[in-house]
Design a protein around this motif. Structure first.
Motif, mmCIF file in Angstrom:
data_model
loop_
_atom_site.group_PDB
_atom_site.id
_atom_site.type_symbol
_atom_site.label_atom_id
_atom_site.label_comp_id
_atom_site.label_asym_id
_atom_site.label_seq_id
_atom_site.Cartn_x
_atom_site.Cartn_y
_atom_site.Cartn_z
ATOM 1 N N VAL A 101 14.627 6.464 2.620
ATOM 2 C CA VAL A 101 14.481 5.844 1.304
ATOM 3 C C VAL A 101 15.125 6.676 0.201
ATOM 4 C CG1 VAL A 101 12.814 4.885 -0.353
ATOM 5 C CG2 VAL A 101 12.372 4.727 2.103
ATOM 6 N N GLY A 102 15.290 7.974 0.431
ATOM 7 C CA GLY A 102 15.874 8.830 -0.589
ATOM 8 C C GLY A 102 14.889 9.113 -1.705
ATOM 9 N N LYS A 103 15.414 9.305 -2.893
ATOM 10 C CA LYS A 103 14.561 9.507 -4.061
ATOM 11 C C LYS A 103 14.087 8.150 -4.538
ATOM 12 C CE LYS A 103 14.409 11.658 -8.638
ATOM 13 N NZ LYS A 103 15.178 12.383 -9.679
ATOM 14 N N GLY A 104 12.778 7.990 -4.636
ATOM 15 C CA GLY A 104 12.302 6.661 -4.997
ATOM 16 C C GLY A 104 10.844 6.633 -5.373
ATOM 17 N N PHE A 105 10.264 5.429 -5.261
ATOM 18 C CA PHE A 105 8.918 5.178 -5.749
ATOM 19 C C PHE A 105 8.133 4.329 -4.755
ATOM 20 C CE2 PHE A 105 11.678 5.750 -9.390
ATOM 21 C CZ PHE A 105 10.955 6.607 -10.211
ATOM 22 N N LEU A 106 6.831 4.500 -4.806
ATOM 23 C CA LEU A 106 5.887 3.626 -4.134
ATOM 24 C C LEU A 106 5.228 2.774 -5.213
ATOM 25 C CD1 LEU A 106 3.994 2.795 -1.709
ATOM 26 C CD2 LEU A 106 2.516 4.680 -2.434
ATOM 27 N N LEU A 107 5.341 1.458 -5.062
ATOM 28 C CA LEU A 107 4.759 0.527 -6.028
ATOM 29 C C LEU A 107 3.711 -0.323 -5.334
ATOM 30 C CD1 LEU A 107 8.130 0.578 -6.514
ATOM 31 C CD2 LEU A 107 7.435 -0.723 -8.518
ATOM 32 N N ILE A 108 2.538 -0.373 -5.904
ATOM 33 C CA ILE A 108 1.461 -1.209 -5.373
ATOM 34 C C ILE A 108 1.034 -2.169 -6.481
ATOM 35 C CG2 ILE A 108 -0.880 -1.236 -4.447
ATOM 36 C CD1 ILE A 108 -0.325 1.538 -3.283
ATOM 37 N N THR A 109 1.242 -3.460 -6.242
ATOM 38 C CA THR A 109 0.927 -4.492 -7.232
ATOM 39 C C THR A 109 -0.192 -5.364 -6.706
ATOM 40 O OG1 THR A 109 3.239 -4.516 -7.926
ATOM 41 C CG2 THR A 109 1.853 -6.350 -8.650
ATOM 42 N N ILE A 110 -1.251 -5.471 -7.476
ATOM 43 C CA ILE A 110 -2.414 -6.274 -7.097
ATOM 44 C C ILE A 110 -2.542 -7.429 -8.075
ATOM 45 C CG2 ILE A 110 -4.913 -6.280 -6.779
ATOM 46 C CD1 ILE A 110 -4.636 -3.219 -6.266
ATOM 47 N N THR A 111 -2.553 -8.640 -7.540
ATOM 48 C CA THR A 111 -2.693 -9.836 -8.358
ATOM 49 C C THR A 111 -3.972 -10.548 -7.948
ATOM 50 O OG1 THR A 111 -0.279 -10.033 -8.416
ATOM 51 C CG2 THR A 111 -1.546 -11.936 -9.164
ATOM 52 N N ASN A 139 -7.202 -13.116 -7.828
ATOM 53 C CA ASN A 139 -7.387 -14.528 -8.154
ATOM 54 C C ASN A 139 -8.022 -14.688 -9.533
ATOM 55 O OD1 ASN A 139 -6.341 -15.232 -5.668
ATOM 56 N ND2 ASN A 139 -8.350 -15.423 -4.691
ATOM 57 N N GLU A 140 -8.835 -13.716 -9.902
ATOM 58 C CA GLU A 140 -9.440 -13.709 -11.232
ATOM 59 C C GLU A 140 -9.257 -12.317 -11.823
ATOM 60 O OE1 GLU A 140 -13.472 -14.920 -11.113
ATOM 61 O OE2 GLU A 140 -13.062 -16.834 -10.116
ATOM 62 N N GLY A 141 -8.859 -12.251 -13.070
ATOM 63 C CA GLY A 141 -8.654 -10.952 -13.702
ATOM 64 C C GLY A 141 -7.186 -10.634 -13.902
ATOM 65 N N GLU A 142 -6.954 -9.431 -14.380
ATOM 66 C CA GLU A 142 -5.597 -9.040 -14.753
ATOM 67 C C GLU A 142 -4.841 -8.414 -13.587
ATOM 68 O OE1 GLU A 142 -5.689 -6.467 -18.105
ATOM 69 O OE2 GLU A 142 -6.589 -7.954 -19.452
ATOM 70 N N ARG A 143 -3.539 -8.613 -13.616
ATOM 71 C CA ARG A 143 -2.645 -8.030 -12.619
ATOM 72 C C ARG A 143 -2.547 -6.523 -12.863
ATOM 73 N NH1 ARG A 143 3.108 -7.514 -12.882
ATOM 74 N NH2 ARG A 143 4.143 -7.617 -10.849
ATOM 75 N N TYR A 144 -2.504 -5.762 -11.773
ATOM 76 C CA TYR A 144 -2.432 -4.308 -11.868
ATOM 77 C C TYR A 144 -1.264 -3.806 -11.031
ATOM 78 C CZ TYR A 144 -3.357 0.542 -10.560
ATOM 79 O OH TYR A 144 -3.225 1.894 -10.307
ATOM 80 N N GLN A 145 -0.544 -2.799 -11.563
ATOM 81 C CA GLN A 145 0.526 -2.176 -10.801
ATOM 82 C C GLN A 145 0.415 -0.661 -10.912
ATOM 83 O OE1 GLN A 145 4.993 -2.242 -11.771
ATOM 84 N NE2 GLN A 145 4.883 -3.578 -9.965
ATOM 85 N N GLY A 146 0.407 -0.006 -9.755
ATOM 86 C CA GLY A 146 0.426 1.447 -9.707
ATOM 87 C C GLY A 146 1.761 1.920 -9.167
ATOM 88 N N ILE A 187 -1.573 -8.788 -2.680
ATOM 89 C CA ILE A 187 -1.116 -7.415 -2.848
ATOM 90 C C ILE A 187 0.334 -7.310 -2.382
ATOM 91 C CG2 ILE A 187 -1.953 -6.721 -0.556
ATOM 92 C CD1 ILE A 187 -2.598 -3.952 -1.768
ATOM 93 N N ASN A 188 1.095 -6.489 -3.076
ATOM 94 C CA ASN A 188 2.469 -6.205 -2.686
ATOM 95 C C ASN A 188 2.638 -4.689 -2.681
ATOM 96 O OD1 ASN A 188 5.442 -5.533 -3.889
ATOM 97 N ND2 ASN A 188 5.520 -7.238 -2.453
#
Length: 302
Positions: free
Chosen positions: A114-124, A126-133, A71-72
């Protein structure tokens, strides 16, 4: 639950469940792992706080999302702190870094940093597709943005408490997460409101200094709470000389020789733990010779 307070089991994640409510929870109390992620960075006070909150939040997220993989969690914006990121996995091995252009005030909130910006959550997984919110930063705290993430991406009511501070002269970071179960019905809204209202009475010294059972008893002594086996949390950078060598092999040897001629050696610093790796001309020659089959073949012939 035992009412007698004991020393908290630090650098662990504690999962718990309300037996009579459709609500689950997680508690994280960090000391050594938090200090490890800060070591050698000399962050300003506000950025230390932000990194600690993000470190705790990532641990809580990792447990909540229930996956095996990596996770990132990143904050990106146009403010003084243009990037803060924590990487981790389902084993609760975490590392992180913040990059900033100027020093924010010690009491700066999330928007001011941080100012104006975004929160990014990336899940990779071990099996299955990568997801990013991705969600826009809202409010003035990390908890505001994370609760908004869960509301938008998971459609689950979530309450987060994130804290950093000194306790017994040790830098600590801690957090509590409460979340409605996916099976919860609308008529159970009062139950979630009840447990979150009690959580808001939690004092910093209790969050930092009480063991999980005692803390949860103080908050929820009238409720039936089941606590599961804790999971250790560690700072784990993952850098190594071998990984640096792999990166060097992806560059043309002639380019590396040009750098060596100009600077005398090649310096590679890990941005997470600040470990420095140095390579001179002999290192580069040996590296390419070892990884060049044709050269090895020629040596054998001679």
């Amino acid at each position: 639950m035992d009412q007698a307070p004991t020393q908290p089991l630090l650098d662990h994640l504690h999962r718990f469940l309300f037996e009579d409510y459709d609500v689950r929870g997680e508690l994280v109390q960090l000391s050594q792992s938090y200090q490890d992620v800060l070591r050698n960075h000399n962050y300003p006070a506000a950025i230390e706080r932000l990194v600690g909150e993000l470190f705790v939040a990532t641990s809580l997220l990792t447990a909540t999302l229930k996956f095996e993989g990596h996770i990132n969690v990143q904050l990106q914006g146009d403010g003084p702190v243009h990037l803060a990121a924590i990487n981790g996995d389902h084993n609760q091995a975490l590392r992180g870094v913040a990059r900033y252009k100027s020093t924010p005030a010690d009491d700066a909130n999330l928007t001011e940093m941080v100012g104006k910006g975004f929160l990014l959550i990336t899940i990779t997984p071990n099996e299955g597709e990568r997801y990013q919110g991705v969600v826009e930063l809202v409010g003035n705290s990390l908890t505001d943005s994370l609760e908004n993430y869960f509301a938008q991406s998971e459609q689950l009511a979530t309450k987060l408490i994130l804290k950093t501070g000194l306790y017994n002269d040790q830098k600590m970071a801690a957090g509590l997460l409460l979340q409605k179960l996916p099976t919860a019905k609308e008529e159970h809204e009062a139950e979630f409101s009840h447990v979150t209202t009690l959580a808001e009475t939690l004092k910093d010294d209790e969050l930092f200094g009480l063991d999980a059972e005692t803390l949860l008893y103080r908050l929820y002594h009238q409720e039936a709470v089941r606590i599961f086996e804790p999971q250790a949390i560690v700072f784990e950078c993952g850098c190594s000389r071998e990984k640096c060598e792999g990166a060097l092999l992806s560059v043309e040897k002639s380019e590396l020789l040009d750098i060596l001629q100009e600077k005398g050696q090649i310096d590679m610093d890990c941005e997470y733990c600040r470990t420095a790796y140095h390579f001179d001309a002999l290192d580069v020659e040996a590296l390419f010779a070892t990884n060049n089959p044709s050269l090895q073949s020629n040596k054998t012939k001679h």
